[in-house]
Enzyme design. Sequence first.
Site, PDB file in Angstrom:
ATOM      1  N   HIS A   4     -14.103   0.536 -10.622  1.00 57.45           N
ATOM      2  CA  HIS A   4     -12.511   0.293  -9.745  1.00 57.45           C
ATOM      3  C   HIS A   4     -12.428  -1.134 -11.442  1.00 57.45           C
ATOM      4  CE1 HIS A   4     -13.457   2.516  -6.206  1.00 57.45           C
ATOM      5  NE2 HIS A   4     -14.536   3.004  -6.836  1.00 57.45           N
ATOM      6  N   CYS A   5     -11.243  -1.765 -10.142  1.00 56.79           N
ATOM      7  CA  CYS A   5     -10.766  -2.684 -10.773  1.00 56.79           C
ATOM      8  C   CYS A   5     -11.646  -4.161 -10.036  1.00 56.79           C
ATOM      9  CB  CYS A   5      -9.144  -2.759 -10.142  1.00 56.79           C
ATOM     10  SG  CYS A   5      -7.963  -0.993 -10.793  1.00 56.79           S
ATOM     11  N   LYS A  12       2.230  -3.168  -6.377  1.00 61.25           N
ATOM     12  CA  LYS A  12       1.126  -1.591  -7.089  1.00 61.25           C
ATOM     13  C   LYS A  12       1.503  -1.631  -6.081  1.00 61.25           C
ATOM     14  CE  LYS A  12      -1.909  -0.560  -9.926  1.00 61.25           C
ATOM     15  NZ  LYS A  12      -3.018  -0.991 -10.734  1.00 61.25           N
ATOM     16  N   ARG A  42      -8.096   3.902  -4.536  1.00 58.96           N
ATOM     17  CA  ARG A  42      -8.558   2.030  -4.871  1.00 58.96           C
ATOM     18  C   ARG A  42      -7.485   1.417  -3.750  1.00 58.96           C
ATOM     19  NH1 ARG A  42      -9.575   2.489  -9.842  1.00 58.96           N
ATOM     20  NH2 ARG A  42      -8.306   3.238 -11.486  1.00 58.96           N
ATOM     21  N   CYS A 100      -8.009   0.577  -0.874  1.00 63.46           N
ATOM     22  CA  CYS A 100      -8.973  -1.135  -0.103  1.00 63.46           C
ATOM     23  C   CYS A 100      -7.752  -2.160  -0.501  1.00 63.46           C
ATOM     24  CB  CYS A 100     -10.326  -1.170   0.028  1.00 63.46           C
ATOM     25  SG  CYS A 100     -10.240   0.313   1.163  1.00 63.46           S
ATOM     26  N   LYS A 131       5.883  -1.281  -8.827  1.00 62.99           N
ATOM     27  CA  LYS A 131       5.756   0.686  -9.769  1.00 62.99           C
ATOM     28  C   LYS A 131       4.778   1.169  -8.553  1.00 62.99           C
ATOM     29  CE  LYS A 131       1.031   0.888 -11.853  1.00 62.99           C
ATOM     30  NZ  LYS A 131       0.140   0.834 -12.743  1.00 62.99           N
ATOM     31  N   TYR A 167       7.037   4.971 -20.669  1.00 67.04           N
ATOM     32  CA  TYR A 167       6.934   5.458 -22.145  1.00 67.04           C
ATOM     33  C   TYR A 167       7.462   6.226 -23.183  1.00 67.04           C
ATOM     34  CZ  TYR A 167       2.179   4.554 -19.133  1.00 67.04           C
ATOM     35  OH  TYR A 167       1.130   4.390 -19.071  1.00 67.04           O
TER      36      TYR A 167
HETATM   37  C1  PBG Z   1      -5.352  -0.010 -14.108  1.00 66.14           C
HETATM   38  C2  PBG Z   1      -3.436   0.254 -14.378  1.00 66.14           C
HETATM   39  C3  PBG Z   1      -4.008   1.972 -14.253  1.00 66.14           C
HETATM   40  C4  PBG Z   1      -1.726   1.641 -14.635  1.00 66.14           C
HETATM   41  C5  PBG Z   1      -1.697   0.412 -15.330  1.00 66.14           C
HETATM   42  N1  PBG Z   1      -2.802  -0.019 -14.667  1.00 66.14           N
HETATM   43  C6  PBG Z   1      -3.766   2.737 -13.112  1.00 66.14           C
HETATM   44  C7  PBG Z   1      -4.711   2.452 -11.757  1.00 66.14           C
HETATM   45  O1  PBG Z   1      -4.476   1.616 -11.338  1.00 66.14           O
HETATM   46  O2  PBG Z   1      -5.354   3.418 -11.149  1.00 66.14           O
HETATM   47  C8  PBG Z   1      -0.630   2.796 -14.104  1.00 66.14           C
HETATM   48  C9  PBG Z   1       0.002   2.751 -15.880  1.00 66.14           C
HETATM   49  C10 PBG Z   1       0.140   4.743 -15.120  1.00 66.14           C
HETATM   50  O3  PBG Z   1      -0.161   5.276 -14.380  1.00 66.14           O
HETATM   51  O4  PBG Z   1       1.172   4.773 -16.121  1.00 66.14           O
HETATM   52  N2  PBG Z   1      -4.910  -1.029 -13.801  1.00 66.14           N
HETATM   53 ZN    ZN Z   2      -7.805  -1.381 -12.913  1.00 65.25          ZN
END
Ligand code: PBG
Ligand code: ZN
Length: 328
Positions: free
Chosen positions: A131-132, A199, A221, A223, A252, A318
């Site tokens: 998790h973040c 995001k 993710r 929450c 994003k 990319y």
């Molecule tokens: C991680 C993070 C993610 C991405 C960028 N930083 C994945 C997520 O939040 O699950 C996604 C980038 C991508 O899909 O190209 N916090």
């Molecule tokens: Zn993360």
Amino acid sequence: MEKKHILHSGMFNDTLRRWNSSNCTLNPHNLMYPVFLIEEDDVIQPIASMPGVSRFGVNKLKTHLEPLIVKGLSSILLFGVIDKLPKDANGTNADSQKNPVILALPKLKEWFPTLTIACDVCLCPYSDHGHCGLLHEDGTINNGPSIKRIAEIALNYAKAGAHVVAPSDMMDGRIGAIKNALIANNLGNKVAVLSYAVKFASSFYGPFRDAACSKPSFGDRKCYQLPPNSTGLAMRAAERDVHEGADMLMVKPVLAYLDLLRQVKDAFPHHPMFVYQVSGEYAMLYHGAKAGAFDLQVAVMEVLHSCRRAGADVIISYYTPQVLDWIE
Ligand code: PBG
Ligand code: ZN
């Protein structure tokens, strides 16, 4: 027929078409290239879920970037990926002295003095739970300690030489915590904060989580990343991060959120707007073209121009290596 409704006379050659599109051009400085950095300096690992994209050791990254910089590449976004180093609850190896990003920054700055280097800041690639943020015992986010730890990681990337730190965790208060840490360490005027402000909890991140080995070990993710159908939370997230001192804002992913890109740009016209064409969007275009649905170059350029039209100053893609050739 009313003459103002005659359009074909404005678009019958390339120059005329350009005159009608001059507010929507795409130059190398409008692109940021995301790269995955691994522990083994001399290794390249192709990523199965993102055909054409690889993880690089720092020496291989040097060789990969050299020709791109000649073509005008001006910025990259670094993602560290660990495989041998251990993961733990605190994400210790996000900023340990063995972290690939910490080790690569001084080298990249020496090799490429004109390159602006941004570092993604998050716990998910380094925590054992994926998790973040840091978690309470019941698995929910513990926000206070999370932003303290995230600010510490951002500061350590800044000290190692990052020009830009980009927190992608979506915790409340992280931008303010990072800004405070940078200012307290005399880096307030040397490091910019690019906020992943808007995001969404998106299905389009799937291939990335394979690439970065950052899949959550339980749950999802939802929450902390935004609900895809909420304009209100999206606008409040941008406002929150502007208020906390973000230098730049991001929306994003791209394609399902162009409306919000425009709304955030209109609400905060004085902040550079970034948009992230994420892994699933990369894969979708790749597979669509491969199946013969459209030409890759034409389709990718169409999407990138839609980002510019919707208000993006910088597109994280990319496809950057190919795009640099296409716009040369
Ligand atoms: C991680 C993070 C993610 C991405 C960028 N930083 C994945 C997520 O939040 O699950 C996604 C980038 C991508 O899909 O190209 N916090
Ligand atoms: Zn993360």
